[in-house]
Design an enzyme around this catalytic site. Structure first.
Site, mmCIF file in Angstrom:
data_model
loop_
_atom_site.group_PDB
_atom_site.id
_atom_site.type_symbol
_atom_site.label_atom_id
_atom_site.label_comp_id
_atom_site.label_asym_id
_atom_site.label_seq_id
_atom_site.Cartn_x
_atom_site.Cartn_y
_atom_site.Cartn_z
ATOM 1 N N LYS A 35 -9.721 7.554 5.586
ATOM 2 C CA LYS A 35 -8.585 7.104 6.215
ATOM 3 C C LYS A 35 -7.860 8.210 6.493
ATOM 4 O O LYS A 35 -7.054 8.648 5.461
ATOM 5 C CB LYS A 35 -7.957 6.033 5.666
ATOM 6 C CG LYS A 35 -6.436 5.603 6.134
ATOM 7 C CD LYS A 35 -5.819 4.289 5.405
ATOM 8 C CE LYS A 35 -4.775 3.873 6.295
ATOM 9 N NZ LYS A 35 -3.882 4.559 6.792
ATOM 10 N N ASP A 37 -4.957 10.693 7.556
ATOM 11 C CA ASP A 37 -3.251 10.575 7.264
ATOM 12 C C ASP A 37 -2.695 11.451 8.576
ATOM 13 O O ASP A 37 -2.178 12.572 8.280
ATOM 14 C CB ASP A 37 -3.005 10.961 6.022
ATOM 15 C CG ASP A 37 -1.214 10.577 5.596
ATOM 16 O OD1 ASP A 37 -0.602 11.187 4.848
ATOM 17 O OD2 ASP A 37 -0.923 9.835 6.568
ATOM 18 N N GLU A 196 -5.708 9.319 1.417
ATOM 19 C CA GLU A 196 -5.168 7.849 1.622
ATOM 20 C C GLU A 196 -6.032 6.772 1.227
ATOM 21 O O GLU A 196 -5.479 5.769 0.492
ATOM 22 C CB GLU A 196 -4.246 8.037 2.709
ATOM 23 C CG GLU A 196 -3.328 6.679 3.013
ATOM 24 C CD GLU A 196 -2.888 6.498 4.092
ATOM 25 O OE1 GLU A 196 -2.179 5.699 4.427
ATOM 26 O OE2 GLU A 196 -2.927 7.587 5.179
#
Length: 674
Positions: A35, A37, A196
């Site tokens: 994921k 960021d 993240e």
């Protein structure tokens, strides 16, 4: 160039959900990606002789091409070898000194923030001072081929072939990492390197542009969210400009205070924020109710969005240990509501679904159509539509409730029932002539299906396609088809053979009273308590009770049903005059309660929490507290007419089940043997 299928300028990215329980770290048919960021971007590359044209837009449709010239240059060099135009989905990320993707805070200095009435005066870092890169994780168009309807695995394979044919070079686009089937190693790296989190995707998922779909789920490691800035406090000591930012989230049209953040600012960032906040100052407090603060507060118009990292939500729904990370201009302030993870109906933003203004608008449309006894088309949030018919038809003669009342109920209760239905295959029990007419079950999704209604073909299933819950449109569509109750599977699409809950269904036989039902529920509660397992009771919405037991990830249907069989048999053995597990109705003693554990089979269903029922009194399957089960209650107290008032009083009693880590069945059986 004219695009025959879609225009990249108006395309919006498919978004991931933040589920109530973390998705599994391994599973057949799942893929795992980092994921990132940064700023989500849809990239359009059109190969033109000598100088390919590159443009890209944020998730809100704001063009970002001019803000990241080195990214555009790298994409353009890569695009020289392309045979036709491509559309990529990915993330623009800042790079650390070693060239690795870094956090959003580094990217903050590269963003031109546009606020109405404000001209930017703070300096920007140059690309050589803070480089950025584009990481591609999806391919939506390849030449003349629209790939959105293809499964993710096929889109990914074409994306990999594209990168293999056209090497991007050091400054070009990057290909996102992806692991299939097992994300544990990637998760371990994420923890070590401070990512993240991960995004867990269903391998067969098509690309649903502009939609937030449970086929893509966030697996967060750090709690990082966006919040609306509603004011600032006076500085203390040597701090310049301001002391802290006063933060909130929207609950419908109301801004709710969630806390203040006073750390994470550099001197330069304090100055930059000041130039943005000062023009927005107002004398009117944007929060309702106004927050209580020790320091003097300057209110601002709620237009700026801050990204904040924090440890957790406190019991009084405030941020614990927040740290400011930066401002975001790729999300409008009105879109900032409380994240789903770990919240219940009483927390800021409420559960997901329609907000109060949206629900009121839909109910108003239903009222107008039913009053005119007209068929018509509802306008739903986001501009979607749904055709509805026969709203004035009476479905419950006793309380004189209509099909329109059913749609109104589901519109209002949507924030509570949608998380219960999310990502679960659904079975319809249709009653086109109301509760006194004939009913029939329908497993197969209708054909044709309106756009925006999710259907899936399941593996090892003889049904061509099934409806899948999770959206308001699907909920109302099923009600429009006279499916009064909502009956989901016990497992989700991401793990169809692994239920995350099982249920014991208490069904009264001839001559049994509801008082006896309550007695049997208490005995089930006693057995569960002895085994160290938590049960969650609810009315069936008719004459019985259901007791649900959340399961740990990886539990099979066979194990869940066996556990329920053991508990049911123990209750029936200890209380044979009242409780029975006899399957054949003819062999049951009159006045007994059937303790049914056989619903816990793949594909079997029960009416879910908050579902309307076809009982004569228009009952609702209402979650209960155990104190209520040990007290006095009547099924008739929980109806479509009373449920919203009850929710206002007690909140979402089913939310703790969704957050429960699940029963340790092995440990429970060990206790049984001691």
């Amino acid at each position: 160039m004219i695009w025959p299928v879609f225009d990249a300028r108006t395309l919006r990215p498919m978004l991931a959900v933040l589920p109530d329980r973390p998705p599994p770290l391994s599973g057949k048919g799942l893929v795992y990606e980092p994921k990132y960021d940064g700023i989500r971007a849809i990239v359009f590359i059109e190969p033109i002789a000598g100088a390919p044209r590159v443009r890209f837009w944020s998730r809100n449709g704001n063009e970002k091409t001019a803000q990241f010239p080195e990214v555009v240059e790298g994409l353009a060099r890569w695009g020289r070898g392309l045979r036709g135009p491509v559309v990529l989905d990915g993330e623009i990320v800042a790079l650390d000194p070693k060239g690795r993707p870094a956090g959003f805070q580094r990217l903050q200095s590269r963003i031109n923030l546009h606020v109405p009435g404000h001209r930017r005066s703070a300096p920007q870092l140059r690309p050589d001072e803070q480089p950025a890169a584009f990481i591609a994780f999806d391919l939506l168009r390849d030449g003349d081929d629209d790939l959105r309807r293809l499964p993710l695995t096929e889109r990914r394979a074409r994306l990999q072939r594209l990168f293999a044919r056209h090497k991007p070079g050091a400054a070009g686009p990057r290909l996102a990492e992806q692991m299939a089937g097992d994300g544990s190693a990637l998760y371990a790296r994420a923890e070590r390197e401070g990512w993240e989190g991960l995004v867990v995707k269903t391998a067969r998922s098509p690309y649903r542009d502009g939609r937030r779909s449970p086929e893509w789920q966030k697996l967060k490691i750090l709690q990082t969210e966006e919040f609306v800035i509603g004011g600032w406090t006076e500085p203390r000591g040597t701090r310049a400009r301001f002391g802290a930012l006063v933060l909130g989230v929207f609950d419908g049209s109301t801004l709710r205070h969630v806390g203040d953040v006073g750390t994470g600012f550099t001197a330069a960032e304090l100055d930059r924020l000041w130039t943005l906040l000062a023009p927005l100052e107002t004398t009117a407090c944007p929060f309702d109710p106004p927050p209580k603060t020790k320091d003097r507060v300057h209110w601002v118009q709620p237009r700026l969005v801050a990204q904040v990292r924090f440890a957790e939500w406190t019991d009084d729904r405030r941020l614990r240990h927040p740290t400011y990370l930066g401002l975001r201009d790729d999300k409008p302030a009105r879109a900032v509501t409380r994240a789903r993870a770990g919240r219940d109906a009483t927390e800021p933003g409420g559960p997901p679904g329609t907000d109060s203004d949206e629900a009121a608008a839909i109910v108003g449309q239903l009222d107008a159509l039913e009053a005119r006894k007209k068929d018509g088309r509802l306008t739903l949030p986001g501009g979607d539509t749904l055709d509805v018919t026969n709203l004035a038809k009476v479905f419950w003669p006793g309380p004189a409730l209509t099909k329109g009342d059913l749609l109104r109920y589901y519109t209002r209760v949507a924030p509570y029932i949608l998380p219960v239905l999310d990502e679960r295959p659904l079975v319809m029990k249709r009653m086109p002539n109301g509760v006194e007419g004939k009913a029939f079950y329908q497993h197969r999704a209708p054909d044709p299906i309106p756009p925006g209604i999710r259907i899936e073909t399941l593996p090892d299933d003889d049904v061509p396609a099934r409806l899948v819950g999770g959206s308001l449109k699907t909920l109302l569509y099923m009600a429009q088809l006279a499916s009064i109750s909502m009956d989901p599977w016990f497992s989700r699409l991401s793990a169809l053979d692994q239920p995350d809950q099982v249920a014991i269904d208490l069904d009264p036989g001839d001559g049994a009273t509801f008082s006896q039902i309550l007695d049997v529920a208490r005995w089930v509660h006693d057995e569960l308590h002895t085994l160290g397992v938590t049960g969650y009771p609810k009315t069936s919405g008719s004459e019985g009770l259901h007791i649900y037991i959340p399961l740990q990830p990886g539990t099979s249907y066979e194990a869940g049903m066996l556990f329920c069989q053991i508990v049911a048999t123990m209750v029936a053995t200890r209380h044979p005059k009242v409780a029975t597990v006899e399957r054949m109705v003819k062999k049951r003693r009159p006045g007994t309660v059937y303790v049914d554990y056989l619903q816990n089979i793949r594909g079997k269903t029960l009416a879910c929490a908050y579902s309307a029922r076809a009982s004569a009194f228009a009952g609702v399957s209402a979650p209960l507290t155990w104190d209520e089960v040990y007290g006095k209650l009547r099924p008739e107290d929980f109806t479509m007419q009373t449920m919203m008032g009850r929710l206002a009083q007690v909140g979402d009693l089913w939310a703790p089940l969704r957050r429960d880590e699940g029963a340790d069945l092995i440990g429970a059986l060990d206790r049984l043997q001691t």
